[in-house]
Design a protein around this motif. Structure first.
Motif, short mmCIF file in Angstrom:
data_model
loop_
_atom_site.label_atom_id
_atom_site.label_comp_id
_atom_site.label_asym_id
_atom_site.label_seq_id
_atom_site.Cartn_x
_atom_site.Cartn_y
_atom_site.Cartn_z
N TYR A 59 0.68 -1.23 -0.18
CA TYR A 59 0.04 -0.19 -0.10
C TYR A 59 1.03 1.31 0.00
O TYR A 59 0.50 2.26 -0.69
N ILE A 97 -6.42 -0.34 -7.08
CA ILE A 97 -5.57 -1.51 -6.81
C ILE A 97 -4.75 -1.47 -5.52
O ILE A 97 -4.54 -2.31 -4.77
N ARG A 99 -5.89 -0.06 -2.95
CA ARG A 99 -7.23 -0.62 -1.93
C ARG A 99 -7.11 -2.21 -1.70
O ARG A 99 -7.40 -2.56 -0.66
N LEU A 100 -6.89 -2.77 -2.90
CA LEU A 100 -6.66 -4.32 -2.66
C LEU A 100 -5.66 -4.79 -1.70
O LEU A 100 -5.91 -5.46 -1.05
N ASP A 103 -6.83 -4.22 1.84
CA ASP A 103 -7.75 -4.77 2.53
C ASP A 103 -7.59 -6.22 2.46
O ASP A 103 -8.34 -7.01 3.01
N ILE A 104 -6.53 -6.56 1.76
CA ILE A 104 -6.19 -8.08 1.59
C ILE A 104 -5.89 -8.84 2.90
O ILE A 104 -6.21 -9.98 3.19
N GLN A 121 -16.02 -7.18 -1.11
CA GLN A 121 -15.29 -5.79 -1.37
C GLN A 121 -13.85 -6.23 -2.32
O GLN A 121 -13.58 -5.70 -3.53
N PHE A 122 -13.27 -7.19 -1.95
CA PHE A 122 -12.16 -7.72 -2.59
C PHE A 122 -12.46 -8.51 -3.74
O PHE A 122 -11.73 -7.78 -4.56
N ASP A 125 -13.41 -5.37 -6.18
CA ASP A 125 -12.01 -4.65 -6.67
C ASP A 125 -11.34 -5.22 -7.69
O ASP A 125 -10.56 -4.54 -8.51
N VAL A 126 -11.08 -6.68 -7.51
CA VAL A 126 -10.47 -7.45 -8.69
C VAL A 126 -10.98 -7.26 -9.82
O VAL A 126 -10.42 -7.11 -10.92
N THR A 129 -10.76 -3.77 -11.35
CA THR A 129 -9.48 -3.52 -11.88
C THR A 129 -9.42 -4.14 -13.39
O THR A 129 -8.66 -3.53 -14.23
N ASN A 266 -17.65 0.95 -6.84
CA ASN A 266 -17.17 0.40 -8.04
C ASN A 266 -18.04 0.65 -9.51
O ASN A 266 -17.27 0.93 -10.42
#
Length: 294
Positions: A59, A97, A99-100, A103-104, A121-122, A125-126, A129, A266
């Motif tokens: 991050y 990205i 944020r991924l 949050d991972i 949410q993950f 986001d994937v 992206t 998103n």
């Protein structure tokens, strides 16, 4: 003003800035990893969610990469409006990205994967992206076709465009100190809020991804509107007016996404880039058609 632009927005300065930012990004990544290790060994006590998982350390360097992308946006502003908008799309994609990676560390591998908010949410986001990456590729392809079509211009058009480019250079040079002040203000305000227990501060900075960039895109809206208005001086062609207006709407949708959470966030981001792409596609089609310019 011209000397300032030639110095700070030159190709040489861009390359120097790139090397400096990459160096800082690598150093910040190593420092973040060290902090995570110290926390895991109970040597220091930090309650930040960014110190629980080594992957979250990505991050920090991504934040510096985003700073460089902001610089590139200013760098390309005088040369091409479409490339300038494309940089906006790159920035919001990198924010997703980043944020991924943040949050991972909160993902919970369980049978109820599709019921947990962080896990959903993950996934959002994937997928976002991948869609954004594809849309931006199409966007730049359309820009290339547009540039090839604009090689031949009349002397009168070149003079008008030259004046417009000078105006954009003035805006770009003015934008540099404004962005520096905005970045410092955002960081200091966030830092003060993070060490206080005031509920209003905590709520204001609940989403760390919004720091600086929410205000940054508000500033971009103001700039886009100015460019739209000044563009009337060098062209009153319908398709160009609609294109520039559409780009303003696209930036507004990105700005609006910062005030939303979850799937709506998103959808707004993807919708903003898709809208900008469709505007450019229709603009190029209209321009190459036999329809009159007025």
């Amino acid at each position: 003003m011209k000397k300032f632009f030639d110095k700070f927005l030159s190709e040489k300065f861009r390359e120097q800035t790139e090397r400096i930012i990459v160096g800082i990004a690598i150093l910040s990544y190593l420092v973040h990893l060290l902090l995570i290790f110290l926390v895991s060994q109970d040597i220091i006590d930090l309650t930040s969610k960014l110190t629980k998982n080594p992957i979250s350390a990505v991050y920090t360097p991504f934040s510096f990469i985003l700073i460089y992308e902001v610089f590139l946006l200013v760098f390309y502003l005088p040369s091409s409006t479409s490339k300038y908008i494309g940089k906006q799309y790159e920035i919001i994609t990198l924010i997703v990205i980043r944020r991924l990676f943040k949050d991972i560390g909160h993902i919970e591998l369980s049978s109820g994967w599709f019921k947990l908010e962080n896990d959903l949410q993950f996934i959002y986001d994937v997928i976002t992206t991948l869609i954004l990456f594809f849309l931006i590729q199409l966007f730049y392809k359309k820009i290339k076709k547009q540039d090839n079509a604009e090689i031949s211009r009349t002397p009168k058009e070149k003079i008008k465009i030259g004046k417009f480019i000078k105006l954009k250079k003035i805006i770009a040079t003015t934008l540099i100190p404004v962005l520096i002040i905005l970045a410092l203000y955002s960081f200091i305000n966030w830092f003060i809020g993070s060490i206080q227990h005031n509920e209003s501060h905590i709520n204001s900075f609940k989403n760390i991804n919004n720091i600086f960039f929410e205000d940054f895109f508000m500033l971009l809206i103001i700039i886009d509107v100015l460019l739209l208005l000044f563009s009337f001086f060098h062209s009153d062609k319908f398709h160009q007016i609609i294109r520039n207006s559409g780009f303003v709407i696209s930036t507004m949708l990105i700005k609006l996404s910062f005030s939303m959470e979850g799937l709506v966030n998103n959808v707004l981001i993807v919708g903003a880039v898709l809208f900008g792409l469709l505007i450019l596609v229709i603009h190029n089609s209209y321009k190459n058609s036999t329809l009159p310019d007025h």
